[in-house]
Design an enzyme around this catalytic site. Structure first.
Site, short mmCIF file in Angstrom:
data_model
loop_
_atom_site.label_atom_id
_atom_site.label_comp_id
_atom_site.label_asym_id
_atom_site.label_seq_id
_atom_site.Cartn_x
_atom_site.Cartn_y
_atom_site.Cartn_z
N ASP A 207 0.74 -1.39 -0.03
CA ASP A 207 0.20 -0.07 -0.03
C ASP A 207 0.81 1.21 0.00
O ASP A 207 0.77 2.26 0.75
CB ASP A 207 -0.90 -0.21 1.35
N GLU A 451 3.16 -8.15 6.84
CA GLU A 451 1.76 -8.85 6.41
C GLU A 451 2.12 -10.09 5.53
O GLU A 451 1.15 -9.75 4.38
CB GLU A 451 0.87 -7.83 6.14
N TYR A 504 -6.66 -3.40 12.42
CA TYR A 504 -7.61 -2.04 12.08
C TYR A 504 -9.16 -2.25 12.42
O TYR A 504 -9.98 -2.24 11.80
CB TYR A 504 -7.58 -1.66 10.70
N GLU A 540 0.65 -1.94 14.18
CA GLU A 540 -0.02 -0.67 13.56
C GLU A 540 -1.45 -0.80 13.82
O GLU A 540 -2.11 -1.91 14.40
CB GLU A 540 -0.33 -1.36 11.78
C1 GCB Z 1 -1.68 -2.45 6.72
C2 GCB Z 1 -0.08 -2.50 6.06
C3 GCB Z 1 0.19 -1.00 5.61
C4 GCB Z 1 -1.16 -0.14 5.10
C5 GCB Z 1 -2.14 -0.09 6.15
C6 GCB Z 1 -3.48 0.53 5.64
O1 GCB Z 1 -1.73 -3.49 7.55
O2 GCB Z 1 0.87 -3.01 6.71
O3 GCB Z 1 1.06 -1.31 4.55
O4 GCB Z 1 -0.76 0.95 4.40
O5 GCB Z 1 -2.30 -1.59 6.35
O6 GCB Z 1 -3.50 1.84 5.74
O7 GCB Z 1 -4.34 -0.20 5.02
#
Ligand code: GCB
Length: 652
Positions: A207, A451, A504, A540
């Site tokens: 990403d 990931e 997330y 994260e």
């Molecule tokens: C993740 C990734 C990261 C992305 C982020 C997102 O899990 O490791 O590279 O930018 O989520 O914002 O979706």
């Protein structure tokens, strides 16, 4: 250090002496000036041409490296360091996939070209992704991988005639395949009712924008022909005595002497040694402490190495000075220890990313970022998702910012990317990375990937091999990879020292339902810990936020939602950090560019700072939290209790 820790893993610094870099030849010391070494940076304007031919191979067919680029067609001015993508007005160049050509002349000092006792080396800090280099039309180097330096000894070429200048040509290809790191695929669109003939796109599973070009300094430097090729330092502590183990590799002669001297920050010699390996003892050593963990963080000694050798031409000397921080790292079942004290990572994930320059190295940006990190009270970051510039690591050493150093192993999700070809390349990349970064006290852990599809069958063998190899290269640091797989399905986590988990909640699912975060996060931590009894880092978490969007009650994409989501995470982090959670790293430090998609409104907006480094509301929330955490942990360890008042940031 070996005794007394009931943990899953302990530091064994001295073992590094036995370690050998299995696949790579030679060292990769940062090119520093000294009494015997000069450097000449080649930053500035280069000539540039993208090969837009159908097969992208016209440059090779017409041998553009044989003559100055201006003779084979039109060229553009291109700044170095910089990505080539965003500096122009041509949309085709922004999304270009294939070979681009860089060229410039370098004027060389007379001594470099006439003194045969001088070795002249061309060093390229980073060329993304595959690079071929010629000097005066002669092939001198090839390198795969976009984030690590490579070199060529060009002495013979520049000393072979009455030359005052040399022409450097670098062809770079940003095409990714299932076996590159990161992986990618080229997809040909063959439906001629929709796409023109030969149409293709490059797909990736990461990403961030696949910026390309000469991202870091290109330079020439000199050494004598008998020279210090590599230095490896590991450190330990015995009572209050610092132990500095060193190993030095010399090239060019078998008959030489080595003297080493360790100087403190005042320039006083505190220990001396001789020979290619040894241990220096520093009574009452100043340890290297992370930022905010000690009144005097980031103490650096200087290891001065002097080589003298007898050659046919007489005596030669080479001098190299390496900054050294004395510190230990260890991991127990529930703690991450630095100098034997529990360390809690409160920091960020970053990207090398900015307007116009893309991933090009830029001092003002770097200094701004470090000022923001220190303002924030961040004591750590992860180099998501590739190794950063060497100057970044040097500033981390200097300011005490702790680093989880990550390889470009991001987006390993295809079965093909678990093949032996991929694994072999990944092993080599880890060697290049450890070779480059092994002496940085700020680096406390290696991350081999982000990931990956670690639930796929071949992932078990892949990560077992990769992690074992990294540990063999450097037994002095723990190794991890960052997972987002289910704890029951993950086949790689059995091999890591610290579990790094991304999640997330209430962003990529349960949209808008912040009320479920606490339950889901607690379940996440408890499941992982029950299964593995290893310390955990929330590597994260975050929410997309367009700066200036305000909604109360909070709605997704507003500054209030980002803050609200973070606060929910913090409730659980505050509970679990008393048990086995050893860190939290926000996604992301700043907004950054990505491929275009309906989910990415001109890039990823999960930054707590904008891409121009202005704070969103969440930055102030985190600042309060990080300083509070720092105060708590410092009070816990230090006698300076008077500074532990309220939540306000303290300064040393
Ligand atoms: C993740 C990734 C990261 C992305 C982020 C997102 O899990 O490791 O590279 O930018 O989520 O914002 O979706």
């Amino acid at each position: 250090m070996l005794q007394g820790l009931a943990g899953t893993w302990v530091v064994v610094g001295a073992l590094l002496w036995g370690c050998g870099l299995a696949l790579l030849q030679g060292g990769m010391l940062y090119p520093r000036e000294s009494r015997s070494r000069e450097r000449k940076e080649l930053d500035g304007l280069w000539r540039f041409r993208a090969d837009f031919s159908q097969n992208r191979r016209q440059g090779f067919e017409q041998q553009w490296y044989r003559t100055p680029l201006r003779e084979s067609g039109p060229s553009l001015d291109m700044p170095v360091p910089s990505s080539f993508n965003d500096v122009g007005q041509d949309g085709r160049l922004r999304s270009f996939v294939g070979w681009v050509w860089y060229e410039r002349e370098a004027t060389l000092p007379q001594r470099w070209t006439e003194d045969l006792g001088t070795r002249v080396v061309l060093r390229i800090g980073s060329a993304h992704y595959y690079a071929i280099v010629w000097v005066n039309g002669v092939h001198v180097a090839e390198h795969e991988g976009g984030h690590l330096p490579f070199e060529a000894d060009v002495s013979r070429l520049v000393q072979s005639g009455p030359l005052s200048s040399c022409r450097i040509t670098i062809a770079i290809n940003n095409t990714l395949s299932p076996n590159t790191l990161p992986p990618g695929t080229i997809l040909y669109k063959t439906d001629t009712s929709k796409y023109p003939k030969g149409y293709f796109v490059q797909n990736t599973n990461f990403d961030f924008f696949n910026y390309a070009g000469l991202h870091r300094t290109v330079l020439l430097y000199t050494t004598p022909t008998t020279y210090i090729d590599d230095i490896t330092v590991t450190t330990d502590v015995d009572q209050d005595t610092g132990l500095v183990n060193y190993q030095i590799v010399v090239q060019g002669s078998e008959h030489f002497q080595l003297e080493v001297c360790l100087l403190d920050e005042e320039g006083t010699v505190v220990a001396k040694g001789t020979g290619g390996r040894g241990q220096l003892q520093v009574p009452s050593a100043h340890l290297w402490w992370p930022y905010l963990m000690h009144e005097y963080p980031a103490y650096l000694y200087s290891l001065e190495v002097k080589l003298t050798a007898q050659t046919a031409a007489g005596f030669v000397s080479d001098f190299y000075t390496l900054p050294v921080g004395i510190r230990t790292v260890a991991v127990t079942q529930s703690q991450f220890l630095i100098n034997g004290k529990p360390f809690y990572f409160h920091g960020v994930n970053k990207h090398e990313d900015a307007d116009i320059r893309g991933k090009g190295f830029d001092w003002p940006l770097l200094v701004k970022d470090f000022n923001l990190l220190r303002w924030l009270g961040a004591n750590a970051f992860r180099t998501s998702h590739y190794p950063y510039a060497e100057e970044v690591m040097q500033l981390c050493d200097r300011y005490g910012i702790v680093v989880i150093d990550e390889s470009p192993g991001v987006g390993i999700v295809l079965a093909q990317s678990y093949s032996n070809v991929s694994l072999q390349h990944h092993l080599e990349v880890m060697e290049e990375m450890v070779r480059r970064d092994k002496n940085h006290p700020s680096v406390v852990m290696w991350s081999v990937a982000n990931e990956p599809a670690s639930f796929l069958k071949p992932a078990g063998y892949y990560f077992k091999t990769l992690i074992a190899h990294t540990k063999a290269l450097d037994p002095s640091r723990p190794v991890t990879f960052v997972t987002n797989s289910n704890y029951e399905a993950d086949l790689g986590v059995p091999y890591v020292d610290v579990i790094c988990v991304n999640s997330y909640y209430s962003w990529y699912h349960d949209y808008g339902h912040m009320e479920v975060i606490q339950l889901q996060l607690a379940t996440q931590f408890e499941s992982w810990y029950k299964t593995y009894q290893k310390p955990i880092i929330q590597s994260e978490y975050g929410a997309e936020t367009i700066t200036g969007f305000h909604e109360d009650p909070p709605l997704m994409f507003s500054e209030e939602y980002q803050k609200g989501l973070l606060e929910q995470y913090h409730v659980v982090l505050d509970q679990k950090r008393k048990e086995y959670v050893v860190g939290e790293l926000i996604w992301n430090f700043a907004d950054f560019m990505t491929d275009q998609s309906p989910q990415r409104p001109i890039g990823n907006r999960k930054g707590i700072f904008t891409r121009q480094r202005q704070p969103k509301s969440a930055a102030f929330l985190l600042r309060e939290r990080y300083w509070k955490l720092a105060n708590e942990t410092k009070c816990h360890r230090s006698a300076v209790k008077s500074q532990c008042v309220g939540n306000s940031p303290f300064t040393f």
